[in-house]
Write a protein that holds these residues in place. Structure first.
Motif, PDB file in Angstrom:
ATOM      1  N   THR A   1      14.148  19.794  17.218  1.00  0.00           N
ATOM      2  CA  THR A   1      15.238  20.563  16.641  1.00  0.00           C
ATOM      3  C   THR A   1      16.101  21.412  17.433  1.00  0.00           C
ATOM      4  O   THR A   1      17.215  21.688  17.247  1.00  0.00           O
ATOM      5  CB  THR A   1      15.086  21.173  15.308  1.00  0.00           C
ATOM      6  OG1 THR A   1      14.178  20.224  14.437  1.00  0.00           O
ATOM      7  CG2 THR A   1      15.986  21.478  14.465  1.00  0.00           C
TER       8      THR A   1
ATOM      9  N   ASN B   1      14.733  15.264  10.294  1.00  0.00           N
ATOM     10  CA  ASN B   1      14.302  16.806  10.235  1.00  0.00           C
ATOM     11  C   ASN B   1      15.663  17.572   9.942  1.00  0.00           C
ATOM     12  O   ASN B   1      16.831  16.936  10.144  1.00  0.00           O
ATOM     13  CB  ASN B   1      13.783  17.144  11.671  1.00  0.00           C
ATOM     14  CG  ASN B   1      12.911  18.427  11.402  1.00  0.00           C
ATOM     15  OD1 ASN B   1      13.019  19.146  10.285  1.00  0.00           O
ATOM     16  ND2 ASN B   1      12.005  18.746  12.314  1.00  0.00           N
TER      17      ASN B   1
ATOM     18  N   SER C   1      17.236  21.684   9.631  1.00  0.00           N
ATOM     19  CA  SER C   1      16.862  23.092   9.850  1.00  0.00           C
ATOM     20  C   SER C   1      18.293  23.884   9.570  1.00  0.00           C
ATOM     21  O   SER C   1      19.338  23.448   9.901  1.00  0.00           O
ATOM     22  CB  SER C   1      16.285  23.495  11.360  1.00  0.00           C
ATOM     23  OG  SER C   1      14.882  22.976  11.345  1.00  0.00           O
TER      24      SER C   1
ATOM     25  N   LEU D   1      16.237  29.769  14.194  1.00  0.00           N
ATOM     26  CA  LEU D   1      15.954  28.513  13.375  1.00  0.00           C
ATOM     27  C   LEU D   1      15.058  28.777  12.276  1.00  0.00           C
ATOM     28  O   LEU D   1      13.964  29.178  12.370  1.00  0.00           O
ATOM     29  CB  LEU D   1      15.431  27.644  14.295  1.00  0.00           C
ATOM     30  CG  LEU D   1      15.743  26.097  14.081  1.00  0.00           C
ATOM     31  CD1 LEU D   1      16.859  25.838  13.963  1.00  0.00           C
ATOM     32  CD2 LEU D   1      14.917  25.103  15.098  1.00  0.00           C
ATOM     33  N   HIS D   2      15.631  28.526  10.994  1.00  0.00           N
ATOM     34  CA  HIS D   2      15.064  28.463  10.042  1.00  0.00           C
ATOM     35  C   HIS D   2      14.664  27.118   9.269  1.00  0.00           C
ATOM     36  O   HIS D   2      15.586  26.249   9.293  1.00  0.00           O
ATOM     37  CB  HIS D   2      15.589  29.408   8.894  1.00  0.00           C
ATOM     38  CG  HIS D   2      16.246  30.553   9.407  1.00  0.00           C
ATOM     39  ND1 HIS D   2      15.308  31.772   9.091  1.00  0.00           N
ATOM     40  CD2 HIS D   2      17.167  30.959   9.897  1.00  0.00           C
ATOM     41  CE1 HIS D   2      15.787  32.768   9.735  1.00  0.00           C
ATOM     42  NE2 HIS D   2      17.138  32.484  10.254  1.00  0.00           N
ATOM     43  N   GLN D   3      13.536  26.672   8.870  1.00  0.00           N
ATOM     44  CA  GLN D   3      13.116  25.435   8.325  1.00  0.00           C
ATOM     45  C   GLN D   3      12.349  25.587   7.117  1.00  0.00           C
ATOM     46  O   GLN D   3      11.576  26.269   6.933  1.00  0.00           O
ATOM     47  CB  GLN D   3      12.167  24.544   9.528  1.00  0.00           C
ATOM     48  CG  GLN D   3      12.003  22.864   9.168  1.00  0.00           C
ATOM     49  CD  GLN D   3      11.516  22.428  10.359  1.00  0.00           C
ATOM     50  OE1 GLN D   3      11.593  22.554  11.407  1.00  0.00           O
ATOM     51  NE2 GLN D   3      11.124  21.276  10.005  1.00  0.00           N
TER      52      GLN D   3
ATOM     53  N   GLN E   1       8.664  21.510   6.022  1.00  0.00           N
ATOM     54  CA  GLN E   1       7.671  21.177   6.892  1.00  0.00           C
ATOM     55  C   GLN E   1       7.409  19.663   6.924  1.00  0.00           C
ATOM     56  O   GLN E   1       7.011  19.303   5.965  1.00  0.00           O
ATOM     57  CB  GLN E   1       6.285  21.934   6.854  1.00  0.00           C
ATOM     58  CG  GLN E   1       5.324  21.541   8.003  1.00  0.00           C
ATOM     59  CD  GLN E   1       5.675  21.938   9.352  1.00  0.00           C
ATOM     60  OE1 GLN E   1       6.086  23.250   9.643  1.00  0.00           O
ATOM     61  NE2 GLN E   1       5.572  20.934  10.322  1.00  0.00           N
TER      62      GLN E   1
END
Length: 283
Positions: A97, A121, A123, A130-132, A135
């Motif tokens: 990502t 994916n 984010s 970067l924030h996700q 999971q």
């Protein structure tokens, strides 16, 4: 020599640059996903490319962005393999990502950044971090709207006699649909997710049929609801994509986004070119 690598599960793009950003060589290996490959498999794939083998001791840095590198354990495991192989290099391993972010948001704008390729994916990039929220648990459980999910759908519908006869006849000519062959690929060989994703080409080639449209838009709906809508500001920032699925189904993404009031941003097939610009700027 700096090595920049963008790796999915199917393939990995490599570019070697000097300090001034001049491209020294480019090459491609099979994908290097540490979740589904053993260290010896990774070494074998590296040794299979002469440019990499010949220059491994000349590398001063390796920046690797790869599928399957979303957890600390996978990053550490792969870093150890690379450190042994590229003995003189500083090793940096990040999930794929980050490559998508650097390629699609070169000025550091806020954006949701998604990958739709062999896997999927999503984010949120706030301009710095970067924030996700989701999971990934891999291709068996997740990967909505990805190549491997599309492949799984096509195989299932063919075997459950849900595929229109005229399409099924074409499908039979293009793929080995012998059950033993399919099971061998899925349960005995490496990269079953990449194998499934090979069927996505058929879906894209026949995307104008009602049968394929239904599969495509259903998965896109899942991706919006399960991934993009995790972020409260999803209607306020663009959603950028990388990956072959996003690239070849860009029109379908636009239709889906219009329906949900989302902004479709940059859509790139491969982020590797954008990585060069990023690493020249951020030496």
């Amino acid at each position: 020599m700096r090595l920049l690598v963008d790796s999915g599960s199917t393939k990995a793009d490599w570019i070697a640059i000097d300090e001034d950003g001049k491209v020294l060589f480019t090459t491609q290996t099979l994908g290097l996903n540490p979740e589904i490959l053993e260290p010896e498999d990774i070494i074998e794939r590296l040794n299979d490319r002469f440019d990499i083998l010949q220059n491994k001791e000349k590398a001063t840095h390796l920046f690797f962005y790869g599928a399957g590198c979303g957890t600390d354990n996978m990053k550490i495991s792969l870093s150890r393999v690379f450190q042994e192989y590229f003995s003189n290099a500083i090793i940096v391993v990040e999930e794929d990502t980050y490559a998508a972010v650097y390629a699609t948001t070169p000025k550091g704008e806020k954006a949701i950044v998604a990958i739709l390729g062999t896997g999927s994916n999503c984010s949120y990039f706030d301009g710095t971090i970067l924030h996700q929220k989701v999971q990934s648990l891999g291709y068996i459980v997740m990967d909505d709207c990805s190549g491997n999910v599309f492949g799984k759908q096509l195989i299932r519908k063919y075997y459950f006699n849900k595929m229109p006869k005229e399409l099924a006849l074409i499908f039979e000519k293009e793929y080995d649909l012998n059950p033993d062959s399919i099971k061998n690929e899925l349960y005995k060989k490496a990269n079953p997710n990449a194998y499934l994703a090979t069927y996505a080409k058929f879906l894209i080639q026949h995307k104008e049929t009602d049968f394929c449209k239904k599969i495509i838009f259903k998965e896109m709906k899942y991706f919006v609801k399960n991934y993009i809508r995790q972020y409260e500001n999803c209607q306020e920032v663009p959603v950028n994509f990388v990956g072959s699925i996003a690239f070849y189904l860009k029109d379908e993404l636009q239709i889906t986004f219009d329906k949900y009031g989302l902004q479709l941003g940059n859509v790139l097939r491969r982020p590797i070119d954008g990585l060069i610009a990023y690493h020249i700027t951020n030496k």
